[in-house]
Design an enzyme around this catalytic site. Structure first.
Site, short mmCIF file in Angstrom:
data_model
loop_
_atom_site.label_atom_id
_atom_site.label_comp_id
_atom_site.label_asym_id
_atom_site.label_seq_id
_atom_site.Cartn_x
_atom_site.Cartn_y
_atom_site.Cartn_z
N ASP A 1 0.90 -0.96 -0.12
CA ASP A 1 0.12 0.10 -0.04
C ASP A 1 0.89 1.06 0.06
OD1 ASP A 1 -2.47 1.70 0.31
OD2 ASP A 1 -2.16 1.75 2.15
N HIS B 1 5.10 4.95 -2.01
CA HIS B 1 5.69 6.21 -1.52
C HIS B 1 6.77 6.28 -0.63
CE1 HIS B 1 1.26 6.90 -2.12
NE2 HIS B 1 0.67 6.50 -1.07
#
Ligand code: BG6
Length: 478
Positions: free
Chosen positions: A238, A243
């Site tokens: 995720d 990120h």
């Protein structure tokens, strides 16, 4: 009278979390700033049964109810935005909805330029691409057709390649917008300027001066109502694959020759390729109570936390350990990259109190965005006493509102600027690293909500004689 539409933004999954919490507020902000493209219509697709009017009411409640904005909502702007939104109900797995969309576009929103934003579960991407193609919605009619998709794209290298293959079959690269919204955060964009437009810091960032690097992306909240998505993803995929790897790549990549999308992407890829996966240096955690969340299996082994160690295999960083951790229901919501320096070779004040703290350069991505340099300083008085002090650049002092990442994402996609999006080779390089770490057989250790994760994470870094840094809540806070 029919309006003269110039661009239709079709949002699949408009009643979902992403669209309601990020996209619609960003569209609102654009409306407020007068930056929505002229002749824009938004066509939202969702499973809930709504008429146009009911959907607008639903959105209005969401906007003012659990307000994701930090500011007040002006009714005038809200009405302006809502008047541009249309809604179609349907199941995106079935061909009927695509027929409905085509008809609606032909009859009500006639326009040459189309953007399809897939704000849905990633595992629906392939189905949607295939339907868009079969229904003829992908066909250009003079204008442009663009597709926007969110991370995580795929769940491993193989599946990411499959999606890329499908995208390449139906679209040209300049039509594909693969999103990692961390790339458009203001502080992330400033990293290249800080590093390469200043002389002071860059030359210190290397194996001679660094002891190690730490990267954290922590959230105080849990998965909320996203169990269906999260169960198929987990923390590593995720936020780790995307990120956190972006935070690492931007802060450690080699200097680009120029400020172009291609050059900067190539440097990020070069960096990602040089990461050394350490399959035995990864741990997973799961927060207490996760298994009771909506749409989560009672015996779920999904990770809501991970921590890993890696290194960069190049001349500049070889031997400098990098510790990365991220997860949900942790002690603080914070994202930052810290470069921890070695201590000086010869100290003047060895015996003084606190004299043993290293210098740290911190990129605080959020909240309280800024860049902070920690150093030792003599505390005033007759005695020799040292204290940690901080040189801080804080966005707060500039007294400007930082634009939300999704505002920039939408603006760039409207304008056809792909600089802050991911291309296929970068995506595949990220997955290659994640696949090589493995860790599929490692069970998550349960951790207390509000803690910094499982004990295993402490052991991971303590095995190297180091400790996790405690992100400071006071940086740039006042
Ligand atoms: C998303 C993740 O990509 O980023 C979420 O799917 C996470 O789980 C979110 O909460 C965090 O984004 P931001 O911008 O609020 O830090």
């Amino acid at each position: 009278m029919t309006e003269d539409y110039k661009l239709v933004l079709v949002i699949f999954g408009i009643t979902g979390n992403l669209a309601q919490i990020k996209l619609l507020p960003a569209l609102y902000d654009l409306a407020k700033l007068g930056m929505l493209p002229k002749g824009l219509a938004i066509l939202g697709i969702g499973r809930k049964k709504f008429t146009n009017g009911e959907f607008r009411e639903f959105t209005k409640e969401r906007m003012s109810g659990r307000n994701p904005h930090e500011h007040n909502i002006s009714t005038e702007t809200e009405e302006k935005l809502l008047s541009k939104i249309h809604y179609l109900e349907g199941d995106i797995n079935e061909k009927e909805i695509y027929k409905k969309i085509r008809l609606y576009l032909q009859e009500k929103l006639t326009c040459e330029n189309k953007i399809f934003y897939l704000a849905t579960y990633p595992f629906l991407y392939e189905t949607i691409f295939n339907h868009l193609e079969k229904s003829g919605l992908n066909k250009k009619a003079g204008g442009f057709v663009r597709v926007m998709i969110e991370k995580p794209i795929g769940t491993d290298l193989k599946s990411a390649r499959k999606i890329n293959g499908l995208l390449e079959k139906y679209y040209k690269e300049d039509q594909i917008y693969r999103i990692d919204h961390y790339l458009t955060k203001e502080m992330m964009q400033n990293i290249l300027t800080f590093r390469f437009d200043n002389r002071i810091f860059e030359q210190l960032i290397n194996r001679d001066n660094l002891d190690h690097i730490q990267i954290i992306m922590a959230e105080e909240f849990g998965i909320e109502l996203r169990g269906g998505y999260y169960e198929r993803t987990g923390a590593l995929k995720d936020i780790g694959q995307n990120h956190l790897l972006q935070m690492l790549a931007l802060t450690t990549m080699q200097p680009p020759q120029n400020f172009t999308n291609e050059e900067i992407t190539n440097k990020r890829i070069e960096l990602l390729k040089s990461l050394i996966p350490e399959p035995r240096k990864i741990v997973f955690g799961q927060y207490e109570g996760y298994r009771k969340e909506k749409d989560v299996a009672p015996g779920s082994l999904t990770d809501t936390f991970f921590a890993l160690r890696t290194e960069i295999n190049n001349e500049r960083f070889k031997g400098v350990p990098i510790y990365i951790r991220g997860g949900k229901k942790l002690a603080q919501t914070v994202a930052e990259v810290s470069f921890v320096f070695k201590k000086p070779d010869r100290r003047l004040t060895k015996a003084a109190e606190l004299a043993n703290q290293p210098n740290i350069l911190i990129y605080r991505i959020q909240p309280n965005e800024g860049i902070v340099l920690r150093f030792l300083s003599k505390f005033p008085g007759e005695k020799m006493k040292l204290e940690n002090e901080y040189m801080q650049f804080c966005y707060r002092n500039l007294k400007v509102n930082l634009p939300d990442a999704y505002l920039k994402i939408l603006l760039d996609a409207f304008a056809g600027d792909q600089t802050f999006f991911i291309d296929a080779p970068e995506l595949e390089t990220q997955w290659e690293f994640i696949d090589r770490i493995g860790g599929k057989d490692i069970k998550p250790e349960i951790y207390k909500t509000g803690s910094w994760g499982p004990k295993a994470a402490d052991k991971l870094i303590e095995a190297d004689g180091r400790k996790w840094l405690e992100p400071s809540p006071v940086f740039c806070a006042l």
